[in-house]
Design an enzyme around this catalytic site. Structure first.
Site, short mmCIF file in Angstrom:
data_model
loop_
_atom_site.label_atom_id
_atom_site.label_comp_id
_atom_site.label_asym_id
_atom_site.label_seq_id
_atom_site.Cartn_x
_atom_site.Cartn_y
_atom_site.Cartn_z
N HIS A 198 0.85 -1.42 -0.08
CA HIS A 198 0.00 0.26 0.09
C HIS A 198 0.95 1.24 0.11
CE1 HIS A 198 -3.43 2.42 1.77
NE2 HIS A 198 -2.34 3.27 2.37
N GLU A 199 1.86 1.36 1.03
CA GLU A 199 2.68 2.62 1.11
C GLU A 199 3.58 2.67 -0.14
OE1 GLU A 199 2.38 4.98 3.06
OE2 GLU A 199 0.67 3.57 3.81
N HIS A 202 1.78 4.27 -2.99
CA HIS A 202 1.65 5.73 -3.09
C HIS A 202 2.59 6.35 -4.05
CE1 HIS A 202 -1.56 6.75 -0.33
NE2 HIS A 202 -1.20 6.11 0.50
N TYR A 213 -4.05 15.14 -2.97
CA TYR A 213 -4.18 14.41 -1.69
C TYR A 213 -5.31 15.33 -0.91
CZ TYR A 213 -3.52 10.81 1.99
OH TYR A 213 -3.52 9.86 2.89
N GLU A 222 -5.58 7.17 -1.90
CA GLU A 222 -5.90 6.14 -1.19
C GLU A 222 -6.08 4.64 -1.74
OE1 GLU A 222 -4.79 5.50 2.17
OE2 GLU A 222 -3.65 7.52 2.08
N ASP A 299 -8.97 15.13 7.57
CA ASP A 299 -8.43 14.15 6.93
C ASP A 299 -8.46 14.52 5.55
OD1 ASP A 299 -7.39 11.49 6.11
OD2 ASP A 299 -9.45 10.58 5.98
N HIS A 304 -9.34 8.94 3.88
CA HIS A 304 -9.51 7.55 4.28
C HIS A 304 -10.81 6.93 4.61
CE1 HIS A 304 -5.10 8.77 5.57
NE2 HIS A 304 -4.91 7.57 5.32
#
Length: 437
Positions: A198-199, A202, A213, A222, A299, A304
């Site tokens: 996942h990271e 990005h 973002y 995301e 957020d 998210h």
């Protein structure tokens, strides 16, 4: 005050203090600009999870949450500073290098723990990080023909044991940082392959669409990381769409509680439900979209939260196509990611996936029909597709088989085929309008 479907109520003093810190401009960062907004510090744990930890009765859990939030704010400021300087990522043919921070926060002082050609070591965190970086790199190379996260062989550096009991894993634009977790609510963050993938994804988004973002582009940002994080895990296990659990972070979150996860792509809103964290707040369709302010405290517009909507669309697409999700659905999403623009909304991306499905598998193909059906189910319309097509989709894709079902699919295929030329022209017109801005 803002309107939201998220849980309401006055935050406790500790939470308000952290919110104040997070909503202030960093002393190190420049004034907000498109580049600093488009490329923030990315982390796997949603802020609403960390906020709940601040209310824990366990003093050590509260302290770990506070420390994690402060570390995140500092890393965000450092990345904003770097974003104001031009510079290329270090090329290295995707070589992996793992460093040990030894619970410190200074990356220059980290100790080299395992290079690309180094043997397995005694520390399982180092080996897990090394293996996960390799699996993610190999997935992008073998499945999607992409050379590392930037497409140019960017080296993959990972830093384990970052900070003391940090409840997060980070992508800071150059490398991965892994906290050890507090041992109560979070295990060591190297323990989840989909979290690491996942990271790193990005980084892929940074070097393709550059989805900004915040708000819907941020939720797409995301969602792309959840999609390909899950696909890397499925690919490594050789699981079909039906066999996969479609959960994010189940291996590292609440080790003492079974059956929960940070997010569920298959069933957003039902990943967890317990007294400590409440109920999973993710929506699974546009009628449940959560409106939050475009601030750190909000957020960034609920990125998210609302990522649950495109997550569900991907799951539905993969489930309808069947087989290995990375082969068809994953390819459609990846080609659409490359073809997208930084400010695209859900409807823009839905239209792109619809077009890419036609280019890759043919107009009116089962793959394109699956894409259309998925977006219709999460209430994101595809521009140019009339509601009549949606009604045919509903009667065919969710039917029980038989001649009526086949007739419905054939009618759907004919209508989709007739629409593709119109949609191609519409896409060209929209591209021209964007270029004229």
């Amino acid at each position: 005050m803002f309107v939201s479907n998220a849980p309401s109520g006055d935050p406790p003093a500790a939470e308000r203090a952290v919110a104040t810190i997070n909503d202030q401009p960093s002393l190190l960062s420049p004034r907000r600009c498109p580049m600093s907004r488009a490329r923030p510090i990315n982390c796997i744990i949603p802020p609403y999870i960390l906020d709940r930890l601040l209310d824990s009765e366990d003093r050590e859990v509260r302290q770990a949450a506070m420390d994690t939030l402060l570390v995140t704010a500092r890393l965000r400021g450092e990345r904003a500073v770097r974003a104001s300087f031009a510079g290329a990522a270090a090329a290295g043919n995707g070589r992996r290098t793992i460093f040990d921070c030894e619970q410190g926060e200074s990356l220059p002082n980290a100790v080299l723990a395992r290079p690309e050609d180094g043997p397995e070591v005694a520390d399982p965190s180092i080996n897990r990080a090394f293996d996960a970086l390799g699996l993610t790199r190999d997935f992008y190379k073998e499945v999607l023909q992409r050379n590392s996260v930037d497409g140019k062989g960017m080296r993959l550096d990972g830093y384990v044991h970052f900070g003391f009991q940090v409840n997060n894993a980070f992508w800071d634009g150059r490398q991965m940082l892994f906290g050890d977790g507090d041992g109560r609510k979070f295990k060591n963050l190297t323990g989840s392959l989909e979290v690491i993938a996942h990271e790193l994804t990005h980084g892929v988004t940074d070097n393709t669409s550059e989805f900004e973002y915040h708000n819907q582009p941020g939720a797409l940002n995301e969602s792309m990381s959840d999609v390909f994080g899950s696909l890397v895990k499925q690919w490594s296990l050789k699981q079909t769409a039906e066999e996969a659990d479609w959960l994010i972070g189940a291996d590292v979150w609440t080790p003492g509680v079974g059956g929960d996860a940070l997010r569920s792509m298959k069933d957003p809103g039902h990943a967890f439900d317990n007294p400590q964290f409440g109920k999973d707040p993710q929506p699974d369709r546009m009628s449940k979209f959560i409106h939050l302010p475009d601030t750190k405290r909000g957020d960034f517009g609920g990125v998210h939260f609302n990522s649950g909507i495109p997550n569900k669309a991907f799951f539905l697409t993969a489930a309808r196509i069947g087989g290995f999700a990375w082969e068809a659905a994953g390819t459609i999403w990846y080609e659409s990611l490359k073809a997208s623009s930084a400010e695209d909304q859900f409807q823009d991306f839905a239209g792109t996936t619809f077009q890419k499905a036609a280019e890759l598998f043919g107009a009116g193909s089962p793959e394109q029909s699956a894409v259309l059906a998925a977006w219709q189910e999460v209430e994101v319309p595809v521009r140019g597709v009339p509601t009549g097509v949606a009604r045919v989709r509903t009667s065919s894709a969710n039917g029980n088989g038989g001649a009526g079902r086949e007739d419905g699919l054939a009618a759907l295929a004919r209508q989709i085929g007739a629409l593709n030329d119109k949609l191609t022209g519409l896409a060209k017109d929209m591209a021209a309008l964007r270029g004229a801005k």
